[in-house]
Scaffold this motif. Structure first.
Motif, mmCIF file in Angstrom:
data_model
loop_
_atom_site.group_PDB
_atom_site.id
_atom_site.type_symbol
_atom_site.label_atom_id
_atom_site.label_comp_id
_atom_site.label_asym_id
_atom_site.label_seq_id
_atom_site.Cartn_x
_atom_site.Cartn_y
_atom_site.Cartn_z
ATOM 1 N N GLU A 68 0.826 -1.207 0.000
ATOM 2 C CA GLU A 68 0.000 0.000 0.000
ATOM 3 C C GLU A 68 0.858 1.253 0.000
ATOM 4 N N GLU A 69 1.900 1.279 0.831
ATOM 5 C CA GLU A 69 2.742 2.467 0.893
ATOM 6 C C GLU A 69 3.408 2.740 -0.450
ATOM 7 N N ARG A 70 3.866 1.688 -1.114
ATOM 8 C CA ARG A 70 4.507 1.865 -2.407
ATOM 9 C C ARG A 70 3.484 2.197 -3.494
ATOM 10 N N PHE A 71 2.274 1.661 -3.384
ATOM 11 C CA PHE A 71 1.206 1.977 -4.335
ATOM 12 C C PHE A 71 0.863 3.461 -4.285
ATOM 13 N N LEU A 72 0.856 4.038 -3.099
ATOM 14 C CA LEU A 72 0.434 5.425 -2.926
ATOM 15 C C LEU A 72 1.461 6.432 -3.413
ATOM 16 N N HIS A 73 2.701 5.980 -3.604
ATOM 17 C CA HIS A 73 3.766 6.868 -4.049
ATOM 18 C C HIS A 73 3.905 8.047 -3.078
ATOM 19 N N GLY A 74 3.826 9.286 -3.553
ATOM 20 C CA GLY A 74 4.025 10.407 -2.654
ATOM 21 C C GLY A 74 3.539 11.704 -3.244
ATOM 22 N N ARG A 75 3.616 12.756 -2.419
ATOM 23 C CA ARG A 75 3.245 14.099 -2.817
ATOM 24 C C ARG A 75 1.829 14.136 -3.409
ATOM 25 N N SER A 76 1.643 14.823 -4.519
ATOM 26 C CA SER A 76 0.290 15.005 -5.053
ATOM 27 C C SER A 76 -0.323 13.699 -5.523
ATOM 28 N N ALA A 77 0.508 12.728 -5.961
ATOM 29 C CA ALA A 77 -0.026 11.445 -6.423
ATOM 30 C C ALA A 77 -0.766 10.717 -5.310
ATOM 31 N N ARG A 78 -0.347 10.942 -4.077
ATOM 32 C CA ARG A 78 -0.949 10.231 -2.948
ATOM 33 C C ARG A 78 -2.426 10.586 -2.785
ATOM 34 N N ALA A 79 -2.759 11.847 -3.026
ATOM 35 C CA ALA A 79 -4.154 12.274 -2.885
ATOM 36 C C ALA A 79 -5.051 11.552 -3.877
ATOM 37 N N LEU A 80 -4.548 11.326 -5.102
ATOM 38 C CA LEU A 80 -5.318 10.593 -6.099
ATOM 39 C C LEU A 80 -5.378 9.109 -5.773
ATOM 40 N N LEU A 81 -4.220 8.514 -5.517
ATOM 41 C CA LEU A 81 -4.152 7.062 -5.372
ATOM 42 C C LEU A 81 -4.820 6.574 -4.092
ATOM 43 N N SER A 82 -4.916 7.409 -3.081
ATOM 44 C CA SER A 82 -5.595 7.000 -1.852
ATOM 45 C C SER A 82 -7.087 6.798 -2.070
ATOM 46 N N ARG A 83 -7.613 7.297 -3.188
ATOM 47 C CA ARG A 83 -9.034 7.127 -3.513
ATOM 48 C C ARG A 83 -9.281 5.963 -4.466
ATOM 49 N N VAL A 84 -8.232 5.242 -4.815
ATOM 50 C CA VAL A 84 -8.353 4.125 -5.762
ATOM 51 C C VAL A 84 -8.424 2.812 -4.992
ATOM 52 N N PRO A 85 -9.534 2.084 -5.066
ATOM 53 C CA PRO A 85 -9.617 0.787 -4.385
ATOM 54 C C PRO A 85 -8.793 -0.273 -5.116
ATOM 55 N N VAL A 86 -8.177 -1.138 -4.344
ATOM 56 C CA VAL A 86 -7.384 -2.238 -4.907
ATOM 57 C C VAL A 86 -7.946 -3.540 -4.370
ATOM 58 N N TRP A 87 -8.304 -4.443 -5.294
ATOM 59 C CA TRP A 87 -8.819 -5.754 -4.924
ATOM 60 C C TRP A 87 -7.885 -6.851 -5.432
ATOM 61 N N VAL A 88 -7.929 -7.985 -4.740
ATOM 62 C CA VAL A 88 -7.243 -9.189 -5.188
ATOM 63 C C VAL A 88 -8.321 -10.202 -5.530
ATOM 64 N N THR A 89 -8.256 -10.758 -6.730
ATOM 65 C CA THR A 89 -9.289 -11.694 -7.171
ATOM 66 C C THR A 89 -8.657 -12.916 -7.809
ATOM 67 N N GLU A 90 -9.332 -14.032 -7.727
ATOM 68 C CA GLU A 90 -8.864 -15.244 -8.387
ATOM 69 C C GLU A 90 -9.089 -15.137 -9.893
ATOM 70 N N HIS A 91 -8.212 -15.788 -10.650
ATOM 71 C CA HIS A 91 -8.327 -15.778 -12.112
ATOM 72 C C HIS A 91 -9.563 -16.582 -12.538
#
Length: 363
Positions: A307-330
């Protein structure tokens, strides 16, 4: 509009009437062919050109058990199919070069003319395996998906699907009035960007003279093995484990330091990769991480730096914190998406029976 596809079984096949001429009147094959597994289904198009297509039969195969794709599909036809089949759609990784699908991670080369001849097919259509997964997703959250991070809501917008398996695939679904369009990518071939000193050490092990190292070398099943071996080599240790599953099991049990660190690097690097793609495509509709391997790693992913690496930093964090991430089976998603794409393309007139479709393919 695209055809939704539902799973199920029937005891008899009804020969459809009143169907657009370009849509197969009889059941057709849909195959999702990866480097390790192939999933094959017998699909029935809707009778009236709308509604839902049906899964009449389904089976998962180990690619290494067969000499080639023709033999694998023939085994399915011999055991599960009792009606004539003249049409086939294949979702697969690789590159279509002339008559052949080439892929470094494939169990064998795929020759399209050979498939048509051996199986007696009138039509073979080909699309990217992650393009097919994209067509299997829509704005309804997958009931089997587990939320990894981000808000527990979903908004309209591009949806990203990523899958570390034998290789590393990615595609993005853009929604439109026609029901959506999926863009394929070669994102797994992007240069790996280390984020920590330890990752730089791993990169130095993989490319001591410098040069190109793809994300796929790190973020995939074989990539986990590669990272583990590099960590062992850097410490002068002999590798103990020879499969990604063994490494992840040792990491879960915290019984091997190199296995723990290899999984940590894998998960963190996946987070960086997914976050970068989410920014590239403004994937506000969410990110799906697909595959049985990742699904089994869910607990490790939750407590990793993903999650920390997904969010990156600075202004990108504000955008990416609103993006849901799911794990699903193929699961069946690849064959269902391939069938939906195939029927949609035929019905829209973008292609017709007998055409060979060679989309740009990844992994």
């Amino acid at each position: 509009m695209p055809f939704p596809v539902r799973g199920g079984t029937v005891n008899a096949v009804i020969d459809p009437l009143d169907r657009p001429a370009s849509v197969p009147a009889r059941p057709f094959l849909a195959a999702d062919v990866g480097g390790t597994y192939a999933r094959v289904a017998l699909m029935q198009a809707p009778q009236d050109g709308g509604g839902e297509a049906e899964v009449l039969a389904y089976r998962k195969f180990v690619c290494a058990d067969f000499r080639g794709l023709a033999e694998l599909l023939q085994a399915f036809l011999d055991t599960d199919v009792r009606v004539p089949v003249r049409h086939c759609v294949i979702a697969c990784a690789g590159q279509v070069v002339g008559d052949e699908v080439l892929n470094d991670n494939s169990a064998w080369p795929i020759h399209l003319s050979q498939l048509r001849q051996v199986l007696g097919l009138d039509d073979i259509a080909v699309l990217n395996d992650f393009e097919a997964l994209g067509y299997a997703l829509d704005h309804r959250v997958d009931s089997n998906a587990r939320r990894l991070c981000g808000p527990d809501v979903q908004v309209d917008g591009p949806i990203l699907v990523i899958g570390p398996g034998t290789g590393l695939g990615a595609a993005v679904r853009l929604h439109d009035a026609a029901g959506g369009h999926v863009l394929t990518t070669e994102a797994g071939q992007m240069d790996f960007a280390p984020n920590s000193l330890r990752e730089r050490e791993v990169l130095a092990q993989l490319a001591p003279q410098g040069g190109y190292v793809a994300y796929e070398r790190i973020v995939s099943g074989p990539g986990l093995l590669t990272v583990y071996a590099a960590l062992c080599a850097s410490r002068g240790d002999t590798p103990v484990f020879s499969t990604p599953e063994a490494i992840s099991a040792a990491a879960a049990a915290r019984s091997d330091a190199q296995a723990v660190e290899a999984v940590e690097i894998f998960c963190a690097s996946l987070g960086s990769f997914a976050g970068s793609l989410a920014m590239t495509f403004m994937a506000v509709g969410g990110v799906y991480l697909a595959g049985g391997f990742l699904y089994s790693l869910f607990a490790l992913l939750e407590r990793s730096a993903f999650e920390e690496r997904f969010l990156h930093g600075r202004s990108a964090r504000a955008l990416l914190s609103r993006v849901p991430v799911w794990v699903t089976e193929h699961g069946r998603k690849g064959v269902l998406g391939a069938a939906s794409w195939y029927l949609r393309r035929n019905l829209s007139g973008e292609t017709g029976p007998g055409d060979l479709l060679a989309a740009g393919l990844s992994r």
